[in-house]
Design a protein around this motif. Structure first.
Motif, PDB file in Angstrom:
ATOM      1  N   ASP A 156      11.490   4.194  -9.290  1.00 34.16           N
ATOM      2  CA  ASP A 156      10.548   3.446  -9.694  1.00 34.16           C
ATOM      3  C   ASP A 156      11.165   2.310  -8.335  1.00 34.16           C
ATOM      4  O   ASP A 156      11.711   1.285  -7.877  1.00 34.16           O
ATOM      5  CB  ASP A 156      10.431   1.860  -9.940  1.00 34.16           C
ATOM      6  CG  ASP A 156       9.205   1.932 -11.096  1.00 34.16           C
ATOM      7  OD1 ASP A 156       7.670   3.011 -10.571  1.00 34.16           O
ATOM      8  OD2 ASP A 156       9.110   2.216 -12.629  1.00 34.16           O
ATOM      9  N   TRP A 164       3.097  -0.551   4.830  1.00 34.09           N
ATOM     10  CA  TRP A 164       2.388  -0.425   3.154  1.00 34.09           C
ATOM     11  C   TRP A 164       3.385  -1.599   2.553  1.00 34.09           C
ATOM     12  O   TRP A 164       3.092  -2.079   1.234  1.00 34.09           O
ATOM     13  CB  TRP A 164       2.636   0.632   2.882  1.00 34.09           C
ATOM     14  CG  TRP A 164       1.250   1.679   3.585  1.00 34.09           C
ATOM     15  CD1 TRP A 164       0.168   1.980   4.082  1.00 34.09           C
ATOM     16  CD2 TRP A 164       2.543   2.644   4.422  1.00 34.09           C
ATOM     17  NE1 TRP A 164       0.366   3.368   4.802  1.00 34.09           N
ATOM     18  CE2 TRP A 164       1.894   3.597   5.134  1.00 34.09           C
ATOM     19  CE3 TRP A 164       3.775   3.388   4.608  1.00 34.09           C
ATOM     20  CZ2 TRP A 164       1.063   4.760   5.965  1.00 34.09           C
ATOM     21  CZ3 TRP A 164       4.160   4.134   5.052  1.00 34.09           C
ATOM     22  CH2 TRP A 164       3.388   5.244   6.545  1.00 34.09           C
ATOM     23  N   THR A 166       6.252  -3.345   0.509  1.00 30.61           N
ATOM     24  CA  THR A 166       7.231  -2.558  -0.537  1.00 30.61           C
ATOM     25  C   THR A 166       6.210  -2.456  -0.996  1.00 30.61           C
ATOM     26  O   THR A 166       5.249  -1.649  -2.178  1.00 30.61           O
ATOM     27  CB  THR A 166       7.997  -3.551  -1.442  1.00 30.61           C
ATOM     28  OG1 THR A 166       8.208  -4.149  -0.212  1.00 30.61           O
ATOM     29  CG2 THR A 166       9.044  -2.585  -2.025  1.00 30.61           C
ATOM     30  N   ILE A 167       6.739   0.021  -1.149  1.00 32.84           N
ATOM     31  CA  ILE A 167       6.565   0.761  -2.162  1.00 32.84           C
ATOM     32  C   ILE A 167       7.165   1.031  -2.930  1.00 32.84           C
ATOM     33  O   ILE A 167       8.271   0.957  -3.147  1.00 32.84           O
ATOM     34  CB  ILE A 167       5.972   1.884  -1.060  1.00 32.84           C
ATOM     35  CG1 ILE A 167       7.034   2.808  -0.351  1.00 32.84           C
ATOM     36  CG2 ILE A 167       4.674   1.413  -0.311  1.00 32.84           C
ATOM     37  CD1 ILE A 167       6.888   3.918  -0.127  1.00 32.84           C
ATOM     38  N   ARG A 168       6.699   1.994  -4.021  1.00 35.74           N
ATOM     39  CA  ARG A 168       7.394   2.030  -4.840  1.00 35.74           C
ATOM     40  C   ARG A 168       7.713   4.130  -5.131  1.00 35.74           C
ATOM     41  O   ARG A 168       6.671   4.491  -4.407  1.00 35.74           O
ATOM     42  CB  ARG A 168       7.615   2.472  -6.697  1.00 35.74           C
ATOM     43  CG  ARG A 168       7.492   0.671  -6.809  1.00 35.74           C
ATOM     44  CD  ARG A 168       8.189  -0.454  -6.988  1.00 35.74           C
ATOM     45  NE  ARG A 168       7.926  -1.902  -6.308  1.00 35.74           N
ATOM     46  CZ  ARG A 168       9.500  -2.382  -7.291  1.00 35.74           C
ATOM     47  NH1 ARG A 168      10.524  -1.607  -6.960  1.00 35.74           N
ATOM     48  NH2 ARG A 168       9.174  -3.444  -7.142  1.00 35.74           N
ATOM     49  N   VAL A 181       5.562   9.880  -4.303  1.00 33.86           N
ATOM     50  CA  VAL A 181       4.973   8.409  -4.158  1.00 33.86           C
ATOM     51  C   VAL A 181       3.744   8.693  -4.543  1.00 33.86           C
ATOM     52  O   VAL A 181       2.425   9.152  -3.594  1.00 33.86           O
ATOM     53  CB  VAL A 181       4.929   8.477  -2.872  1.00 33.86           C
ATOM     54  CG1 VAL A 181       4.702   7.125  -2.093  1.00 33.86           C
ATOM     55  CG2 VAL A 181       6.865   8.133  -1.962  1.00 33.86           C
ATOM     56  N   ASP A 182       3.284   7.612  -5.125  1.00 37.60           N
ATOM     57  CA  ASP A 182       2.176   7.509  -6.089  1.00 37.60           C
ATOM     58  C   ASP A 182       1.623   7.306  -4.289  1.00 37.60           C
ATOM     59  O   ASP A 182       1.681   6.464  -3.953  1.00 37.60           O
ATOM     60  CB  ASP A 182       1.505   6.496  -6.860  1.00 37.60           C
ATOM     61  CG  ASP A 182       2.059   7.254  -8.372  1.00 37.60           C
ATOM     62  OD1 ASP A 182       2.478   8.474  -8.588  1.00 37.60           O
ATOM     63  OD2 ASP A 182       2.356   6.385  -8.936  1.00 37.60           O
ATOM     64  N   GLN A 184      -2.201   6.859  -4.123  1.00 41.63           N
ATOM     65  CA  GLN A 184      -2.590   4.921  -3.525  1.00 41.63           C
ATOM     66  C   GLN A 184      -2.321   4.100  -2.707  1.00 41.63           C
ATOM     67  O   GLN A 184      -2.537   3.536  -2.028  1.00 41.63           O
ATOM     68  CB  GLN A 184      -3.366   4.890  -5.083  1.00 41.63           C
ATOM     69  CG  GLN A 184      -3.341   5.538  -5.621  1.00 41.63           C
ATOM     70  CD  GLN A 184      -3.261   6.904  -6.401  1.00 41.63           C
ATOM     71  OE1 GLN A 184      -1.858   7.086  -6.066  1.00 41.63           O
ATOM     72  NE2 GLN A 184      -3.893   7.901  -6.947  1.00 41.63           N
ATOM     73  N   GLN A 185      -0.861   4.482  -3.249  1.00 41.45           N
ATOM     74  CA  GLN A 185      -0.041   3.130  -2.177  1.00 41.45           C
ATOM     75  C   GLN A 185       0.234   2.747  -0.955  1.00 41.45           C
ATOM     76  O   GLN A 185       0.557   2.289  -0.153  1.00 41.45           O
ATOM     77  CB  GLN A 185       1.980   2.671  -2.468  1.00 41.45           C
ATOM     78  CG  GLN A 185       1.697   2.806  -4.196  1.00 41.45           C
ATOM     79  CD  GLN A 185       3.716   2.931  -4.310  1.00 41.45           C
ATOM     80  OE1 GLN A 185       3.978   2.477  -4.879  1.00 41.45           O
ATOM     81  NE2 GLN A 185       3.757   4.550  -4.505  1.00 41.45           N
ATOM     82  N   ILE A 186      -0.027   4.208   0.467  1.00 42.09           N
ATOM     83  CA  ILE A 186      -0.360   4.061   1.438  1.00 42.09           C
ATOM     84  C   ILE A 186      -2.040   4.257   1.969  1.00 42.09           C
ATOM     85  O   ILE A 186      -2.356   4.498   2.613  1.00 42.09           O
ATOM     86  CB  ILE A 186       0.322   5.599   1.817  1.00 42.09           C
ATOM     87  CG1 ILE A 186      -0.017   7.212   1.372  1.00 42.09           C
ATOM     88  CG2 ILE A 186       2.064   5.296   1.237  1.00 42.09           C
ATOM     89  CD1 ILE A 186       0.789   8.281   2.156  1.00 42.09           C
ATOM     90  N   ASP A 233      -0.260  12.511  -7.175  1.00 37.95           N
ATOM     91  CA  ASP A 233      -2.007  12.082  -7.561  1.00 37.95           C
ATOM     92  C   ASP A 233      -2.225  13.047  -9.004  1.00 37.95           C
ATOM     93  O   ASP A 233      -1.769  13.843  -9.270  1.00 37.95           O
ATOM     94  CB  ASP A 233      -3.274  12.347  -6.298  1.00 37.95           C
ATOM     95  CG  ASP A 233      -4.081  11.044  -6.564  1.00 37.95           C
ATOM     96  OD1 ASP A 233      -4.053  10.501  -7.816  1.00 37.95           O
ATOM     97  OD2 ASP A 233      -5.135  10.366  -6.071  1.00 37.95           O
TER      98      ASP A 233
END
Length: 348
Positions: A156, A164, A166-168, A181-182, A184-186, A233
């Motif tokens: 994380d 986007w 802050t992404i994890r 990177v999951d 869905q975050q983008i 995913d």
């Protein structure tokens, strides 16, 4: 070493692993200086990249492929050695390319095939790789790779992005360093229609990571950059859907062996897998590898997992690349119409 000192031609076997092309140079390559495969890789990256450029750029190559340089091993316990040549640089290890190399070695007779299983040990810049090939009727049906220990540097990790927020990202090593990177975050899904958008997002995030995150392998000098961003995913059947992005702007056609190894380390760190467990990795075009955790290890003071990646490759032909010192494009070129808008980064 300059182009005119090479042999007149290079012989390559044409191979793909689940759709990802991993050609294998089997003869004609120049001597690469260095006592170890890591030294040789560093020589290509820091001293003389003419061979890499020749085989990975137009007009002799295209963006969606890799070329593997087959070498004699530098250690007595290995059968062969290889270096992964891509358009941005030489890399130490790749699961799909390793599967291509083993299949090429066995089906061309360069390593003697033993049925039903042949063990092939490969000297790489990331360490010794043990491959077990399942063989029948002269064909390599599948290859299982016991990869180098995979470990997590950071779960994380926050990454600030203009697009986007802050992404994890999970920062983990599976032969090279990944940011996982999951997707869905983008705001995307891993489907063929999104390949270009995913590629461009991955390259953009990789550039941001370079500014914001520092990595270093505790035991191997020179392995100190995040090589790839892999989006992930989860499919309904429990498989991990993978999409590794590569410079200057494309996606891996295969499920990605080193990325799947890095993700296995993440799953273990989160308490989701244990020794003996496996996960299917599924690519953007539906190809599959199996990633199995076969044990635990330590790298420096970090907990690590021992990953086994199983997949299949096909030898689909051979080619000869002729070398002409007066060829105006001996260094190759790449254009943004096919290589994507970040093509200029290849000379960066």
């Amino acid at each position: 070493m300059h182009v005119h000192m090479w042999n007149d031609s290079l012989e390559l076997l044409l191979v793909h692993a689940q759709g990802e092309i991993g050609k294998v140079i089997v003869s004609g390559a120049p001597e690469i200086p260095g006592a170890t495969i890591l030294d040789k890789m560093n020589h290509i990256n820091s001293v003389d990249d003419s061979l890499r450029r020749f085989v990975t750029f137009e007009p002799r190559a295209h963006v969606a492929m890799t070329v593997n340089l087959l070498l004699p091993p530098t250690r007595p316990d290995a059968d062969a050695a290889f270096i992964v040549l891509q358009a941005d640089k030489a890399h130490p290890m790749s699961g799909s390319n390793c599967i291509c190399v083993v299949t090429a070695l066995l089906e061309s007779g360069r390593v003697k095939m033993v049925e039903p299983e042949t063990v092939v040990k490969l000297d790489t810049a990331a360490g010794l790789i043990t491959a077990r090939a399942h063989c029948k009727h002269g064909r390599c049906l599948s290859v299982s790779l016991d990869n180098v220990p995979a470990f997590v540097l950071q779960l994380d990790q926050a990454v600030k992005t203009p697009k986007w927020g802050t992404i994890r990202a999970d920062i983990a090593f599976g032969g090279v360093f990944y940011a996982l990177v999951d997707v869905q975050q983008i705001g995307l899904s891993i489907v063929p229609d999104n390949a270009r958008a995913l590629a461009e997002a991955g390259i953009e995030i990789k550039a941001l990571l370079k500014q914001q995150v520092t990595v270093a392998h505790p035991e191997i000098a020179g392995l100190d950059e995040i090589a790839y961003v892999m989006f992930r995913d989860h499919d309904a059947d429990g498989a991990v859907r993978t999409c590794t992005t590569l410079k200057p702007g494309r996606v891996d056609r295969s499920p990605c062996g080193t990325g799947s190894s890095a993700n296995l380390a993440v799953l273990h760190a989160r308490g989701l897998v244990k020794t003996g467990d496996s996960r299917i990795s599924r690519s953007i075009i539906g190809g599959t590898f199996r990633a199995e955790m076969i044990g635990e290890a330590a790298v420096g003071n970090l907990k690590a997992v021992l990953p086994r990646i199983t997949g299949e490759a096909w030898v689909y032909g051979r080619e000869e690349l002729r070398i002409d010192s007066v060829d105006p494009f001996v260094k190759g070129f790449a254009l943004s119409d096919t290589w994507g808008p970040q093509v200029g980064e290849l000379d960066g």
